[in-house]
Every structure is written in structure tokens, then in C-alpha cells.
Motif scaffolding. Structure first.
Motif, PDB file in Angstrom:
ATOM      1  N   VAL A  69      64.571-104.991 -17.433  1.00  0.00           N
ATOM      2  CA  VAL A  69      65.222-105.204 -16.279  1.00  0.00           C
ATOM      3  C   VAL A  69      66.272-104.392 -16.120  1.00  0.00           C
ATOM      4  N   ASP A  70      66.368-103.509 -15.237  1.00  0.00           N
ATOM      5  CA  ASP A  70      67.255-102.442 -15.045  1.00  0.00           C
ATOM      6  C   ASP A  70      68.498-103.055 -14.183  1.00  0.00           C
ATOM      7  N   MET A  71      69.662-103.297 -14.744  1.00  0.00           N
ATOM      8  CA  MET A  71      70.831-104.139 -14.025  1.00  0.00           C
ATOM      9  C   MET A  71      71.543-103.447 -13.145  1.00  0.00           C
ATOM     10  N   HIS A  72      71.300-102.058 -13.191  1.00  0.00           N
ATOM     11  CA  HIS A  72      72.373-101.385 -12.105  1.00  0.00           C
ATOM     12  C   HIS A  72      71.439 -99.944 -11.233  1.00  0.00           C
ATOM     13  N   THR A  73      71.272-100.803 -10.160  1.00  0.00           N
ATOM     14  CA  THR A  73      70.658 -99.716  -9.122  1.00  0.00           C
ATOM     15  C   THR A  73      71.320 -99.747  -7.828  1.00  0.00           C
ATOM     16  N   HIS A  74      71.593 -98.598  -7.127  1.00  0.00           N
ATOM     17  CA  HIS A  74      72.184 -98.605  -5.976  1.00  0.00           C
ATOM     18  C   HIS A  74      71.191 -98.388  -4.733  1.00  0.00           C
ATOM     19  N   ALA A  75      71.618 -99.499  -3.743  1.00  0.00           N
ATOM     20  CA  ALA A  75      71.003 -98.943  -2.160  1.00  0.00           C
ATOM     21  C   ALA A  75      71.927 -97.908  -1.666  1.00  0.00           C
ATOM     22  N   GLU A  76      71.525 -96.719  -1.631  1.00  0.00           N
ATOM     23  CA  GLU A  76      72.406 -95.637  -0.961  1.00  0.00           C
ATOM     24  C   GLU A  76      71.952 -95.384   0.784  1.00  0.00           C
ATOM     25  N   VAL A  77      71.008 -96.045   1.052  1.00  0.00           N
ATOM     26  CA  VAL A  77      70.960 -95.784   2.600  1.00  0.00           C
ATOM     27  C   VAL A  77      70.010 -97.016   3.268  1.00  0.00           C
ATOM     28  N   SER A  78      70.780 -97.349   4.321  1.00  0.00           N
ATOM     29  CA  SER A  78      69.892 -98.466   5.262  1.00  0.00           C
ATOM     30  C   SER A  78      68.711 -98.215   5.997  1.00  0.00           C
ATOM     31  N   ALA A  79      68.194 -99.220   6.375  1.00  0.00           N
ATOM     32  CA  ALA A  79      66.781 -98.864   7.325  1.00  0.00           C
ATOM     33  C   ALA A  79      67.000 -97.903   8.208  1.00  0.00           C
ATOM     34  N   ASP A  80      68.501 -98.064   8.894  1.00  0.00           N
ATOM     35  CA  ASP A  80      68.530 -97.053  10.018  1.00  0.00           C
ATOM     36  C   ASP A  80      69.345 -95.988   9.664  1.00  0.00           C
ATOM     37  N   GLY A  81      69.387 -95.348   8.646  1.00  0.00           N
ATOM     38  CA  GLY A  81      69.875 -94.166   7.960  1.00  0.00           C
ATOM     39  C   GLY A  81      71.302 -94.331   7.697  1.00  0.00           C
ATOM     40  N   HIS A  82      72.024 -95.327   7.926  1.00  0.00           N
ATOM     41  CA  HIS A  82      73.493 -95.348   7.393  1.00  0.00           C
ATOM     42  C   HIS A  82      73.716 -95.316   5.692  1.00  0.00           C
ATOM     43  N   THR A  83      74.493 -94.324   5.419  1.00  0.00           N
ATOM     44  CA  THR A  83      74.778 -94.264   3.961  1.00  0.00           C
ATOM     45  C   THR A  83      75.779 -95.118   3.327  1.00  0.00           C
ATOM     46  N   SER A  84      75.695 -95.364   2.047  1.00  0.00           N
ATOM     47  CA  SER A  84      76.880 -96.285   1.468  1.00  0.00           C
ATOM     48  C   SER A  84      78.213 -95.573   1.049  1.00  0.00           C
ATOM     49  N   LEU A  85      78.282 -94.070   1.376  1.00  0.00           N
ATOM     50  CA  LEU A  85      79.423 -93.580   1.134  1.00  0.00           C
ATOM     51  C   LEU A  85      79.617 -92.495   2.349  1.00  0.00           C
ATOM     52  N   SER A  86      80.776 -92.208   2.719  1.00  0.00           N
ATOM     53  CA  SER A  86      81.031 -91.094   3.593  1.00  0.00           C
ATOM     54  C   SER A  86      80.490 -89.729   3.350  1.00  0.00           C
ATOM     55  N   PRO A  87      80.035 -89.057   4.279  1.00  0.00           N
ATOM     56  CA  PRO A  87      79.580 -87.661   3.797  1.00  0.00           C
ATOM     57  C   PRO A  87      80.280 -86.893   2.866  1.00  0.00           C
ATOM     58  N   GLU A  88      81.849 -86.921   2.851  1.00  0.00           N
ATOM     59  CA  GLU A  88      82.594 -86.283   1.887  1.00  0.00           C
ATOM     60  C   GLU A  88      82.393 -86.603   0.647  1.00  0.00           C
ATOM     61  N   LEU A  89      82.435 -88.009   0.418  1.00  0.00           N
ATOM     62  CA  LEU A  89      82.115 -88.791  -0.942  1.00  0.00           C
ATOM     63  C   LEU A  89      80.815 -88.314  -1.417  1.00  0.00           C
ATOM     64  N   PHE A  90      80.132 -88.487  -0.697  1.00  0.00           N
ATOM     65  CA  PHE A  90      78.601 -88.269  -1.028  1.00  0.00           C
ATOM     66  C   PHE A  90      78.282 -87.070  -1.562  1.00  0.00           C
ATOM     67  N   GLY A  91      78.725 -85.961  -0.834  1.00  0.00           N
ATOM     68  CA  GLY A  91      78.638 -84.548  -1.257  1.00  0.00           C
ATOM     69  C   GLY A  91      79.386 -84.378  -2.259  1.00  0.00           C
ATOM     70  N   ALA A  92      80.498 -85.125  -2.777  1.00  0.00           N
ATOM     71  CA  ALA A  92      81.306 -84.591  -4.181  1.00  0.00           C
ATOM     72  C   ALA A  92      80.404 -85.301  -5.232  1.00  0.00           C
ATOM     73  N   SER A  93      79.562 -86.617  -4.731  1.00  0.00           N
ATOM     74  CA  SER A  93      79.011 -87.368  -5.921  1.00  0.00           C
ATOM     75  C   SER A  93      77.798 -86.510  -6.118  1.00  0.00           C
ATOM     76  N   GLU A  94      77.055 -85.952  -5.330  1.00  0.00           N
ATOM     77  CA  GLU A  94      76.025 -85.111  -5.591  1.00  0.00           C
ATOM     78  C   GLU A  94      76.298 -83.804  -6.108  1.00  0.00           C
ATOM     79  N   LYS A  95      77.467 -83.329  -5.979  1.00  0.00           N
ATOM     80  CA  LYS A  95      77.843 -81.996  -7.021  1.00  0.00           C
ATOM     81  C   LYS A  95      78.013 -82.694  -8.400  1.00  0.00           C
ATOM     82  N   TYR A  96      78.621 -83.751  -8.514  1.00  0.00           N
ATOM     83  CA  TYR A  96      78.942 -84.355  -9.884  1.00  0.00           C
ATOM     84  C   TYR A  96      77.816 -84.645 -10.612  1.00  0.00           C
ATOM     85  N   PHE A  97      76.926 -85.500  -9.974  1.00  0.00           N
ATOM     86  CA  PHE A  97      75.702 -86.014 -10.805  1.00  0.00           C
ATOM     87  C   PHE A  97      74.441 -85.094 -10.331  1.00  0.00           C
ATOM     88  N   LYS A  98      74.493 -84.119  -9.758  1.00  0.00           N
ATOM     89  CA  LYS A  98      73.356 -83.109  -9.070  1.00  0.00           C
ATOM     90  C   LYS A  98      72.710 -84.006  -7.969  1.00  0.00           C
TER      91      LYS A  98
END
Length: 297
Positions: A12-41
Motif C-alpha cells: 500500500v503506497d501511502m503517498h502519491t500525488h494527483a498532479e493534473v485534473s481531467a480538464d488539464g488544471h495542474t496542482s501547482l502554478s507553472p513557476e512552481l511546477f517548473g522548479a519542482s521538475e528541475k529538482y526532481f527531474k
């Protein structure tokens, strides 16, 4: 509608993220998403039905949530109701958690009750640094009181976060709010509330171990890090004093359970402790399979 067969699950994986909704809305702003992807790849952003297929293929269940931090970030969250409804469609493998910004006050309390009572949400996720509030802030106490009364756990991000990393000023995100010692006040003031400290809590690992050892209903999930980087004291406590209170979590899609489990296999964890971390502790904490047992009895 499919139901969960706990006996067939391998983890049982206790920690997963829904990052995008059915209509394409993202969980973070583009700025924060971009920084997160640089950090985590860079990583994929699967829709919830895709997450269900991914975990079903692996015979795992997964807790799914987003983070409501609109007050501090100005970015609207993904709908809790949407997440819960999608999880209900894939109830054999997905477990919905909600997220309510603690700044919402009484409105947040009403929402939390509705999410549990109407939508079957099984817990709540908090991210103190992203939400801009210390866990022990009294403004959040009515929300904790409701969650305690509803009998579901509260999961708190702890330690450093990759969100905002590299952005000037960290994107306004203050790391200090995610010191697990700040959650100790919550554990004291809400003694029946089940609390999960998410992640190896760098740079406060010892604080997390102290709180989880001292407070009977405080747990630790191991998400966000490859197990090969776990501090030695975390491994030692997971094998001994906290063997019934440590939980598998990946942080998918940032870290895949495949990678996490591959590295976990190489960790010096006692054979009798492994199934507790991977599945048994989560099953007990979340009451998974309770409905099935009640029906059979």
C-alpha cells in the motif's frame, strides 16, 4: 464498482500525488511546477485513471491526494471531489485523501466533514510550508478537531521540499513550518488524531523519530527519498521501536514505486518487518478490508 481485495495486495503506497485534473488544471502554478521538475527531474503527470491502471498492474493500492494551498500561493487546487470520485471508480486500488487549506476556517471544517461523509475520503494531506502556516497554529485547530472526530488520519509534509527550490526566495515557501517538532503540539492537543509525518524529515530526522516514538498515534511514511539515502537512524528505528508505525510511500509520480521498492530490497530491514512497512501497518491504520470483514461476519 470494484472493491479492494486486501489479501491480494503486495503493498500500500501511502503517498502519491494527483498532479493534473481531467480538464488539464495542474496542482501547482507553472513557476512552481517548473522548479519542482528541475529538482526532481522531469516526470509524467498521469491522470487518476492512469494511476489506477499503473497500481493495478503491480497489485498495489495507493493513497491519492493533492494540496490545497490557494491562500498562500494564489493557485486553485485540483478538486477534492474530482479526486474522490475518480478513486471511487477505481476503489480496488485507489484510496482518496482530501486536502483543505487550514486558512479556510469554518468553511474548511464543513468541507472536511462533507468529503468524509459524502465522498468517502479516508484522510487529509497538509503541507505546512506550501500552505504558509505552522502545524500548531490555532487557526487550524477547528479543522484538526473535525478530522479527529471523523476518525481519519492527517498527513503532514515534513522536512525540506523540492517545491520552490531554485526560485528566488524559494517561491515564498518557508521551510521552518515543516519541522516535525511543530506537529508535536498537534499530537498533544488532539490525542486521538492519527498523524502521519511524511518523508524522511531532512534536516530534522531525529525530531521526527522522537515525536513518533513518544506519541502513540504518530506514524512516519518513507516517501520522497530512495531508500538507499535513508539516514541510518531511520533504518534502525524502522527495524525496532517504530516497526509498527513506519509506512511505505513513494511520492509517485516524482519517484516510482518500482524504483523505491528496488532500493528497499537492498536495505537491511528484518524479514518480519518488511511486510509491516509495505502493507500491514497501512491496512491497520486505514482500516482497509474492514468493510469486507463486516460483510462476511
Amino acid at each position: 464498482m470494484a472493491t479492494m481485495n486486501v489479501g491480494e495486495l503486495v503493498a500500500v503506497d501511502m503517498h502519491t500525488h494527483a498532479e493534473v485534473s481531467a480538464d488539464g488544471h495542474t496542482s501547482l502554478s507553472p513557476e512552481l511546477f517548473g522548479a519542482s521538475e528541475k529538482y526532481f527531474k522531469e516526470h509524467p503527470r498521469p491522470a487518476i485513471p492512469e494511476m489506477a491502471a499503473y497500481y493495478r498492474e503491480r497489485k498495489m493500492a495507493a493513497v491519492v491526494f493533492t494540496v490545497d494551498a490557494e491562500h498562500a500561493t494564489g493557485h486553485p487546487r485540483i478538486s477534492n471531489e474530482e479526486i474522490a470520485e475518480h478513486c471511487a471508480e477505481h476503489a480496488d486500488v485507489l484510496i482518496p485523501f482530501g486536502s483543505v487549506d487550514p486558512w479556510k476556517g469554518r468553511a474548511g471544517v464543513r468541507e472536511a466533514r462533507r468529503l468524509v461523509e459524502k465522498y468517502g475520503v479516508r484522510g487529509f494531506k497538509f503541507h505546512p510550508s506550501l500552505q504558509g502556516m505552522s502545524p500548531g497554529d490555532r487557526a487550524a485547530y477547528p479543522l484538526y478537531e473535525a478530522i479527529e472526530e471523523l476518525g481519519v488520519p492527517a498527513l503532514f509534509h515534513t522536512g525540506q521540499t523540492g517545491i520552490g527550490a531554485g526560485v528566488p526566495g524559494g517561491g515564498g515557501i518557508r521551510l521552518k513550518y515543516s519541522n516535525p517538532m511543530l506537529v508535536d503540539d498537534v499530537a498533544v492537543d488532539f490525542p486521538e488524531l492519527r498523524i502521519i509525518l511524511a518523508h524522511p524529515s531532512f534536516p530534522w530526522q531525529d525530531e521526527a523519530l522522537a515525536v513518533a516514538t513518544h506519541k502513540p498515534y504518530v506514524y512516519i511514511d518513507l516517501s520522497g527519498w530512495s531508500p538507499k539515502y535513508f539516514p541510518p537512524q531511520l533504518v534502525r528505528y524502522a527495524n525496532t521501536l517504530l516497526k509498527d508505525k513506519v509506512l511505505f510511500g513513494s511520492d509517485y509520480p516524482v519517484i516510482t514505486p518500482d524504483r523505491w521498492l528496488s532500493d528497499f530490497d537492498k536495505l537491511e530491514i528484518k524479514p518480519e518487518v518488511r511486510p509491516r512497512i509495505l502493507k500491514d501497518n497501512a491496512v491497520r491504520l486505514l482500516g482497509l478490508g474492514a468493510e469486507e470483514r463486516t460483510t462476511r461476519s
